[in-house]
Write a protein that holds these residues in place. Structure first.
Motif, short mmCIF file in Angstrom:
data_model
loop_
_atom_site.label_atom_id
_atom_site.label_comp_id
_atom_site.label_asym_id
_atom_site.label_seq_id
_atom_site.Cartn_x
_atom_site.Cartn_y
_atom_site.Cartn_z
N ASN A 8 0.80 -1.22 0.00
CA ASN A 8 0.00 0.00 0.00
C ASN A 8 0.83 1.27 0.00
OD1 ASN A 8 -2.41 -1.52 0.12
ND2 ASN A 8 -2.04 -1.82 2.31
N ASN A 9 2.12 1.14 0.28
CA ASN A 9 2.98 2.33 0.30
C ASN A 9 3.70 2.56 -1.02
OD1 ASN A 9 2.29 2.87 2.89
ND2 ASN A 9 4.07 1.86 3.79
N VAL A 10 3.54 1.62 -1.94
CA VAL A 10 4.32 1.68 -3.18
C VAL A 10 4.14 3.01 -3.88
CG1 VAL A 10 4.57 0.69 -5.47
CG2 VAL A 10 4.39 -0.81 -3.50
N LYS A 11 2.88 3.42 -4.01
CA LYS A 11 2.56 4.64 -4.73
C LYS A 11 3.28 5.85 -4.11
CE LYS A 11 0.60 5.84 -8.12
NZ LYS A 11 1.06 5.22 -9.34
N GLU A 12 3.20 5.90 -2.79
CA GLU A 12 3.76 7.01 -2.04
C GLU A 12 5.28 7.08 -2.21
OE1 GLU A 12 3.90 7.60 2.69
OE2 GLU A 12 2.12 6.58 1.89
N VAL A 13 5.94 5.93 -2.04
CA VAL A 13 7.40 5.88 -2.18
C VAL A 13 7.78 6.26 -3.61
CG1 VAL A 13 9.40 4.34 -2.17
CG2 VAL A 13 7.68 4.15 -0.37
N GLN A 14 7.00 5.75 -4.54
CA GLN A 14 7.27 6.03 -5.95
C GLN A 14 7.23 7.53 -6.23
OE1 GLN A 14 4.70 3.61 -8.34
NE2 GLN A 14 5.48 4.42 -10.25
N GLU A 15 6.24 8.20 -5.63
CA GLU A 15 6.13 9.64 -5.80
C GLU A 15 7.35 10.37 -5.24
OE1 GLU A 15 4.19 11.50 -7.66
OE2 GLU A 15 3.41 9.54 -8.31
N LYS A 16 7.80 9.91 -4.07
CA LYS A 16 8.94 10.55 -3.43
C LYS A 16 10.20 10.40 -4.28
CE LYS A 16 7.48 10.62 1.36
NZ LYS A 16 7.26 9.71 2.48
N ILE A 17 10.34 9.23 -4.88
CA ILE A 17 11.51 9.00 -5.73
C ILE A 17 11.44 9.90 -6.96
CG2 ILE A 17 12.70 7.31 -7.18
CD1 ILE A 17 11.78 5.18 -5.11
N LYS A 18 10.25 10.05 -7.50
CA LYS A 18 10.06 10.93 -8.65
C LYS A 18 10.42 12.36 -8.28
CE LYS A 18 6.65 8.52 -11.46
NZ LYS A 18 5.21 8.31 -11.62
N ASP A 19 10.02 12.74 -7.06
CA ASP A 19 10.33 14.10 -6.60
C ASP A 19 11.83 14.35 -6.50
OD1 ASP A 19 7.71 14.68 -6.48
OD2 ASP A 19 7.49 14.39 -4.31
N MET A 20 12.59 13.26 -6.30
CA MET A 20 14.04 13.41 -6.23
C MET A 20 14.64 13.65 -7.61
SD MET A 20 14.94 10.41 -3.48
CE MET A 20 16.70 10.46 -3.72
N GLY A 21 13.85 13.45 -8.64
CA GLY A 21 14.32 13.72 -9.99
C GLY A 21 14.60 12.48 -10.81
#
Ligand SMILES: Nc1ncnc2c1ncn2[C@@H]1O[C@H](COP(=O)(O)OP(=O)(O)O)[C@@H](O)[C@H]1O
Ligand SMILES: [Mg+2]
Lengths: 242, 443
Positions: free
Chosen positions: B271-284
């Motif tokens: 259930n956290n996959v989406k959230e972590v994925q977003e954070k990684i995207k935010d890192m560039g």
């Protein structure tokens, strides 16, 4: 009741009128009624058809509200009570005997008699004991499990009477209780009702157009065109058997 | 009036009008089962999607790659995927493990057999966290440098270049061995060497050892071999340097030892996959997970389910009207009774409870029987293997056409009961408001 004792009245009707509106027309069923009924009295309201007897009875039972005036029963103004308040008031204080019996066709005699106790939330065991006792008193001890359509008119009215008395109410209203019965049965039924009421010192109010019924009462209220014409005590020899 | 009396009186009334009660309940049965069956098709579809996606890989793994192109904002600044960035990703809440990845391609020699193998460099410390399952031997660990773990199909890719039969292979190749050779020279071991001339520098050959073979996964790991990324990058650079010298200045790939093109992240909770994925995207970085695919599939199935459920809902609505109608009829028949009950002191609440109980019970019975009926239909659908799903696509083999989970059973019984109560509400009000006097007057 007999003699000059001051007896507190259980029902006090003051300046009561009832006007029905039929379309644009006004029908005055009761014009101005003032009446006190003492506790334990058997009172007969006598009048011709359409004179307003039933209307008066229904007002006293809290089935309708007066257009004006007040009705005090056991110290309470019933015309001001809520719908549910009236239901509870009837549960506790009032028994009914109808001209057309009004038994529930799907229920046995025993179940019909115990119905008022059902609404009071009395347990089935106690209910049945009480209902059996009453059915025996009205002479239907052997007909407990009969359905209304398996009984004669007189028997059905006995069930109706047992039902009215089962919760031991202070007041019993009877609207033309013998209206559908032959003269022999009428005598039986009237004796039954009045004896039961006297036994427990209950107030009984009978509505009728039949003068022969009136003689069972302590007092007769003559009603005509929505007004009380006269009130008359019946002359009776103590212990007279009618 | 106590509840037992309400119940017994209600049951009595329903029994008195058996036929009508049964017909009304039948309406609810049909309504409930049409909703349940329709939804069960959608749920089965969803489950099939999920199975299918899971067969592609793990749902809780995020693939990260360097962002080469422009970002939406127009900034062309490229973020390096180096050890620092990897550590930063590893520190995101919910991340269980992270490893950089290096995709390389090598020629392997194993005795008389050779094979072309794609080798992925990973952080051996965390290999065991990434759902790798070993069939034979062991996984890599921290101490390994030149050790290799092979995917399940790799042995079949080895062949004997000296044999005239091309397919004389896999059965006899021993990959779990200390004597494997690994080189970028694709001609290694072949019968006719295509190496152009003797003055070119020979590409280095490395002695490596095979330590394990993975279980078959039906996913991409079947076709890859895995090695320590540090060691792999080192030998790759050495080989590239040699190749560059051979081709006189032609540069084979970049070589910065702590910068990577790809990484892989394992998330603890799906259930956290989406959230972590977003954070990684935010890192560039680019981040991709199978959850993306699953989500778009589930969006499709949600709209299909809504349509199917809607069709079912119409019949339940009709059933609800049936209940209302039955109760109103019942009031007409019982007008006098209700009046008598009121005169005898029945409170408004008692009258209402009496009618709501009957309506609710009709709903409840319809719901229970409807579920039974739906289960039977579902069984038949699945048995018959009616590939209704092919209409909508996304159906794998051996998948179910209809799935009724426990929650759906409970929910539909509750819903049917609720429908009963709602349908009974208006009739109950009507019974409550009925004038006792009018009711007993009617001769
Ligand atoms: N619900 C009603 N609407 C209009 N008129 C009514 C209604 N109930 C009674 N009445 C009228 O009031 C008068 C008295 O009726 P009722 O009390 O029933 O007479 P009784 O019982 O003495 O025969 C009659 O004229 C009757 O038509
Ligand atoms: Mg009358």
């Amino acid at each position: 009741m007999i003699g000059g004792d001051i007896i507190e009245s259980i029902i006090t009707i003051k300046d009561v009128s009832k006007i029905y509106r039929v379309g644009t027309e006004k029908v005055v069923a009761l014009e101005c009624i003032n009446l006190e009924i003492p506790k334990g009295e058997i009172c007969c309201i006598l009048g011709t058809s359409g004179s307003g007897k039933s209307t008066l009875l229904n007002l006293m039972a809290g089935l309708e509200r007066p257009t004006t005036g007040s009705i005090v029963i056991k110290g309470k103004n019933i015309e001001k009570m809520s719908e549910n308040g009236l239901a509870r008031f009837r549960q506790k204080n009032v028994g009914f005997i109808f001209q057309s019996y009004n038994l529930l066709p799907s229920l046995t005699a025993l179940e019909n008699v115990s119905l008022p106790l059902v609404f009071r939330g009395v347990s089935k065991k106690i209910r049945n004991q009480r209902a059996k006792k009453l059915l025996e008193q009205v002479g239907l001890g052997t007909r407990m499990n009969h359905k209304p359509n398996q009984m004669s008119g007189g028997q059905q009215q006995r069930v109706g009477i047992a039902r009215a008395f089962v919760a031991n109410p202070d007041i019993i209203f009877a609207d033309e209780p013998t209206g559908n019965l032959d003269s022999k049965t009428t005598v039986e039924i009237m004796n039954l009702i009045t004896n039961l009421a006297r036994e427990n010192n209950q107030t009984l109010i009978i509505v009728t157009h039949d003068v022969n019924i009136a003689k069972y009462a302590d007092r007769i209220v003559y009603i005509f065109d929505g007004n009380i014409k006269k009130i008359e005590k019946t002359v009776k020899v103590e212990g007279e058997v009618i | 009036m106590n509840s037992i009396d309400v119940i017994s009186m209600g049951l009595r009334n329903m029994w008195r009008r058996k036929t009508r009660t049964i017909l009304t309940v039948l309406g609810v049965i049909i309504g409930t089962s049409s909703i349940v069956i329709m939804l069960s098709l959608g749920i089965a579809m969803n489950e099939n999607f999920k199975k299918e996606v899971e067969s592609m890989g793990s749902l809780n793994i995020i693939e990260v790659s360097r962002n080469y192109g422009m970002r939406e904002g127009g900034s062309t600044k490229e973020v390096k995927l180096d050890d620092k960035a990897i550590a930063k990703i590893g520190a995101i809440e919910g991340v269980e493990a992270v490893t950089p990845l290096e995709f390389t391609y090598w020629k392997f020699g194993a005795g008389k057999y050779v094979g072309h193998v794609s080798v992925i460099g990973i952080d051996t410390k965390v290999m065991d966290k990434f759902n790798f399952e070993i069939e034979e031997g062991r996984l890599l660990d921290e101490s390994d440098t030149n050790a290799v773990v092979f995917g399940s199909y790799i042995p079949e890719m080895f062949y004997n270049p000296k044999s005239s039969y091309y397919y004389d292979s896999s059965s006899s190749v021993k990959l779990i061995s200390d004597k494997l050779i690994m080189t970028m020279n694709m001609d290694y071991g072949e019968r006719r060497s295509r190496q152009s001339s003797s003055n070119t520098e020979k590409l280095p050959e490395y002695k490596v050892k095979g330590v394990g073979i993975l279980k078959q996964s039906a996913g991409e790991t079947d076709y890859n071999a895995y090695m320590n990324i540090k060691y792999l990058k080192k030998i790759q650079e050495e080989s590239n340097r040699a190749r560059s010298r051979n081709s006189r200045g032609w540069d084979y790939g970049e070589s910065s030892s702590d910068s990577y093109n790809n990484a892989m992240v394992k998330v603890k909770d799906i259930n956290n996959v989406k959230e972590v994925q977003e954070k990684i995207k935010d890192m560039g970085f680019n981040a991709f997970s199978l959850t993306d695919i699953l989500e778009s599939m589930q969006k499709t199935s949600a709209s299909i389910q809504a349509i199917l459920g809607g069709i079912g809902a119409v019949s339940l609505l009709v059933a609800a009207l049936g209940i209302t109608n039955t109760m109103i009829m019942s009031i007409y028949e019982r007008t006098r009774e209700i009046g008598v009950m009121k005169v005898l002191g029945a409170e408004l609440g008692s009258i209402r409870r009496l009618f709501l109980f009957e309506a609710g019970l009709i709903g409840f019975m319809g719901g229970i029987l409807g579920i039974g009926f739906s289960l039977a239909v579902s069984l038949i659908l699945n048995k018959a293997g009616l590939s209704l799903g092919n209409f909508f696509g996304y159906m794998g083999e051996g998948s179910k056409v209809s799935v009724i989970p426990l929650w759906l059973m409970l929910a539909s019984v509750a819903f049917a009961t609720l429908i009963g109560l709602v349908s009974g509400y208006y009739p109950a009000r009507r019974a409550m408001k009925l004038s006792a006097l009018e009711a007993i007057k009617t001769e």
